[in-house]
Design an enzyme around this catalytic site. Structure first.
Site, PDB file in Angstrom:
ATOM      1  N   TYR A  47     -89.051  28.910 -18.014  1.00 34.88           N
ATOM      2  CA  TYR A  47     -88.648  29.275 -18.898  1.00 34.88           C
ATOM      3  C   TYR A  47     -88.922  31.245 -18.391  1.00 34.88           C
ATOM      4  O   TYR A  47     -89.743  31.905 -17.516  1.00 34.88           O
ATOM      5  CB  TYR A  47     -89.932  29.521 -19.919  1.00 34.88           C
ATOM      6  CG  TYR A  47     -89.372  30.068 -20.716  1.00 34.88           C
ATOM      7  CD1 TYR A  47     -88.135  29.661 -21.559  1.00 34.88           C
ATOM      8  CD2 TYR A  47     -89.648  31.272 -21.398  1.00 34.88           C
ATOM      9  CE1 TYR A  47     -87.812  29.699 -22.886  1.00 34.88           C
ATOM     10  CE2 TYR A  47     -89.647  31.341 -23.287  1.00 34.88           C
ATOM     11  CZ  TYR A  47     -88.052  31.543 -23.108  1.00 34.88           C
ATOM     12  OH  TYR A  47     -87.911  31.570 -24.841  1.00 34.88           O
ATOM     13  N   GLU A  79     -84.347  23.902 -29.112  1.00 33.09           N
ATOM     14  CA  GLU A  79     -83.169  25.452 -29.353  1.00 33.09           C
ATOM     15  C   GLU A  79     -82.039  25.121 -29.009  1.00 33.09           C
ATOM     16  O   GLU A  79     -81.347  25.120 -30.078  1.00 33.09           O
ATOM     17  CB  GLU A  79     -83.566  26.248 -28.739  1.00 33.09           C
ATOM     18  CG  GLU A  79     -84.556  26.793 -29.910  1.00 33.09           C
ATOM     19  CD  GLU A  79     -85.840  28.802 -29.512  1.00 33.09           C
ATOM     20  OE1 GLU A  79     -84.644  29.706 -29.787  1.00 33.09           O
ATOM     21  OE2 GLU A  79     -86.714  28.629 -29.549  1.00 33.09           O
ATOM     22  N   ASP A  82     -88.670  27.274 -27.930  1.00 33.13           N
ATOM     23  CA  ASP A  82     -89.104  27.617 -26.723  1.00 33.13           C
ATOM     24  C   ASP A  82     -90.233  27.813 -26.917  1.00 33.13           C
ATOM     25  O   ASP A  82     -90.842  28.022 -27.992  1.00 33.13           O
ATOM     26  CB  ASP A  82     -87.701  28.820 -26.699  1.00 33.13           C
ATOM     27  CG  ASP A  82     -86.372  28.164 -26.152  1.00 33.13           C
ATOM     28  OD1 ASP A  82     -86.267  27.063 -25.681  1.00 33.13           O
ATOM     29  OD2 ASP A  82     -85.710  29.034 -26.014  1.00 33.13           O
TER      30      ASP A  82
END
Length: 711
Positions: free
Chosen positions: A296, A7, A83
């Site tokens: 994350y 991304e 993601d």
């Protein structure tokens, strides 16, 4: 060559280094497609065919998609590595559609930290696109489009307001409800009583706890004075209790708690916290190695992987602190009361050897602060409990009981990792039960109950999480949208609704109370979770939502009247109708209420420019002081636009003060000016000297004997 698509462009270099020269890493830069504005109501959804979404490539992503297509055609294989969340899964699916990839065979990589082991492990164990996640995101997007388009259009037509949204409007209502509580609050008087005791040469304050064994609320000064009279000059210590208490460490951070802690400790806004966390996740150069520093950062799980505990945390804790400091992985309950078992981890460091002190040498001050917060909370959660000794002293006389307490750390436990942020002990002095202590002063103090505090950005995030509205990826963007729309203001992170925000909430709550219900919105989030888990279908969810909503919307649209324009108290000089305040995309203005029969608009009188006493060297007219768009003063000719002389910029100005020798013929449009030769970018032309009031012009060609600039 194999193409890997992520991304963010910032990940490309880091991941590319890990994968080697046989791989090319490119970025989609977020979503590449969205719902079109075609079809009924511009929704981009074919309701009749079973809520089929119509997706189009975003205009700003066409070049990116073209580049991905070219590279994909020449690649041996295309691997998707967006993601690891619902949005990321949808982006992978859209990429597969646009690049003509087979969803059933295209590899989908998921890694929760950008480190060499994590990326290579994901490459060795690829998965496929999870269509349940894709359908969940797709349903969420259709929810938002239908509610957003319908309600926003209604607000724009009836109230001249900008927008409404599924999560945005509910969040705004919480802020407005808080504002209403503050405005309705009536302070109440109460009094506190305490004594100052002299112990070992120092003064200690001891508050009143009970009167005759009961907790008493002192409302007036008379009541307080009566109690103070009962306080003797000396008071005995009747009870001294000591107990040991274990204090467990706090849970590791998730998105919401990270935003709350960062605001509380550093004053960071939610968007700033997310921006910093994004950089820490995507990777930085640390001691010659480019690596992701945290896992994350969009997660609502408090789980830490056993692999991290066994391979990283446990050896580090044993070596740095000793076996007595080693704890265990915490388990917890999520907001639904269920054990957390999801695939995401809490936010933690990717390596224990990159301590906050080491990382601080290579990153900015704010990045170092957030990294330390994440590191200490994650590591502390895996360490043993803190052991404290709690001492409680009770002094009594004449039915009055005064109490004071203090803590002493017996074993620091998890606090050993906190360094400078370690909590200080609040120990009591040496006391002897039965001994009498001198009362140096008896105090009574008037106080008033305080109104509820205004919500901070962190408080709103906490409430969104508790109420189950929104998701970790939307907390910060929701608040940012409310500020951008002018519905709330944020002053050092404290949110206050504007008049527009209050009016919008009032109207929406009047006509669509269910949409502004946290229960309703949380129910939609639960439905999305069920689609993600394969328990419900997208079609079922859309049918359950759409038809009741659209029926209610059509009813409201018929009975909701447009807000009348606010009158100014003045009358129109042309037709005598009241003047009102109207709004446009450029701001407010005063105009006639009889529009369209009367087009009068009140023009604010402009101040006459101040003359400098100098004359224009071009045309001889007076020079005056003017202001540019930023308010900066400059000196220019009062003959503008016929003369655009600006003092100090003589070399850049073009001659525009025309004489009779320049006139070609009278202007056939306005009749006031004359056509003169002017020079465009590519060709000469005849233009009116009355420009910009008159924009008439005639193009010239080579036949006219004039020079074309490209010849």
């Amino acid at each position: 060559m194999k193409l890997v698509i992520v991304e963010s462009p910032k990940k490309c270099d880091t991941i590319g280094r890990y994968l080697g020269s046989d791989y090319k890493v490119m970025a989609s830069q977020g979503h590449i497609r969205d719902l079109s504005t075609r079809g009924r109501g511009g929704l981009g959804i074919d309701v009749e065919r079973g809520f089929v979404p119509d997706f189009v490539i975003n205009p700003d992503k066409k070049k990116i998609v073209d580049g991905l297509r070219r590279t994909a055609r020449s690649a041996d294989e295309v691997i998707l590595a967006t993601d690891p969340d619902r949005e990321g899964e949808a982006i992978s699916w859209h990429l597969a559609q646009v690049l003509d990839l087979d969803v059933k065979t295209t590899k989908r990589l998921q890694f929760h930290e950008i480190t060499r082991p994590a990326v290579l492990s994901a490459l060795e164990n690829p998965g496929l696109i999870d269509m349940n996640l894709v359908e969940s995101q797709e349903t969420r997007r259709m929810y938002d489009r239908i509610i957003g388009f319908k309600l926003s259009g209604l607000l724009q037509r009836k109230m001249d307001q900008k927008s409404a949204g599924r999560v945005q409007s509910v969040t705004l209502k919480m802020i407005c409800d808080n504002d209403a509580e503050i405005k309705a609050f009536v302070p109440e008087e109460y009094w506190t009583i305490s004594i100052d005791l002299e112990i070992e040469g120092k003064i200690y304050s001891c508050p009143l706890d009970k009167v005759n064994g009961k907790t008493l609320s002192v409302k007036t000064e008379e009541e307080a004075a009566a109690l103070v009279k009962l306080i003797p000059e000396e008071i005995p210590l009747v009870s001294l209790l000591k107990s040991k208490k274990k204090v467990p460490s706090r849970l590791p951070l998730i998105t919401s708690t990270m935003q709350q802690e960062a605001f509380s400790r550093f004053g960071f806004s939610t968007s700033k916290t997310q921006s910093i966390a994004q950089r820490l996740y995507e990777g930085m150069d640390i001691a010659g190695e480019h690596v992701g520093l945290i896992t994350y950062m969009r997660t609502d799980s408090i789980r830490i992987s056993p692999e991290f505990f066994e391979k990283h945390a446990k050896p580090f804790i044993l070596e740095e602190f000793g076996p007595e400091y080693l704890g265990r992985i915490k388990t917890g309950m999520n907001k639904k009361g269920e054990r957390v078992q999801d695939a995401h981890e809490a936010i933690r460091p990717t390596g224990t050897h990159r301590t906050p002190d080491i990382v601080a040498r290579y990153v900015s001050a704010d990045e170092a602060k957030l990294y330390r917060l994440i590191y200490e909370r994650a590591m502390g959660s895996l360490m043993s409990d803190k052991l404290v000794e709690v001492t409680t002293a009770s002094f009594e006389a004449n039915g009055l009981s005064f109490k004071m307490s203090g803590n002493r750390t017996l074993f620091s436990g998890y606090e050993a990792v906190y360094g400078k942020d370690r909590e200080k002990d609040d120990e009591l002095p040496n006391l002897s039960e039965g001994k009498t202590y001198a009362v140096k002063e008896a105090k009574k103090e008037q106080k008033f109950t305080k109104a509820p505090a205004r919500y901070s950005e962190a408080k709103v995030v906490k409430m969104m999480e508790e109420e189950g509205i929104g998701r970790p990826s939307t907390y910060a963007t929701t608040i940012k949208t409310l500020i951008a729309r002018g519905y709330v203001t944020s002053n050092k992170g404290i949110l206050t609704p504007t008049e527009n925000g209050l009016r919008t909430t009032f109207v929406l709550n009047k006509y669509f109370p269910e949409i502004l219900s946290t229960k309703y919105t949380a129910g939609m989030e639960s439905t999305l979770d069920e689609i993600e888990e394969g328990k419900r279908s997208e079609l079922e969810a859309m049918e359950e939502f759409y038809y009741p909503f659209i029926t209610k919307f059509e009813e409201v649209e018929k009975k909701m009247y447009k807000d009348p324009d606010q009158e100014t108290g003045e009358m129109c000089p042309l037709c005598g109708s009241p003047l009102v305040i109207k709004k446009s995309r450029y701001g407010s203005f005063v105009a006639c209420s009889n529009y369209p029969n009367c087009h009068y608009i009140k023009r604010e009188a402009r101040e006459k420019p101040v003359e400098t006493g100098e004359m224009c060297p071009r045309c001889g007219k007076p020079l005056v002081i003017r202001h540019d768009r930023k308010g900066k003063e400059f000196v220019a000719c009062s003959g503008y636009p016929n003369c655009n002389y600006i003092k100090g910029k003589e070399e850049n100005a073009k001659k525009v003060a025309y004489t009779e020798e320049d006139y070609v013929k009278p202007c056939p449009s306005c009749g006031k000016g004359h056509l003169v030769l002017k020079h465009g970018r590519r060709v000469d032309f005849l233009g009116c000297t009355n420009f910009p009031k008159c924009r008439y012009h005639e193009w010239l060609t080579a036949k006219d004997g004039r020079r074309k600039k490209d010849e």
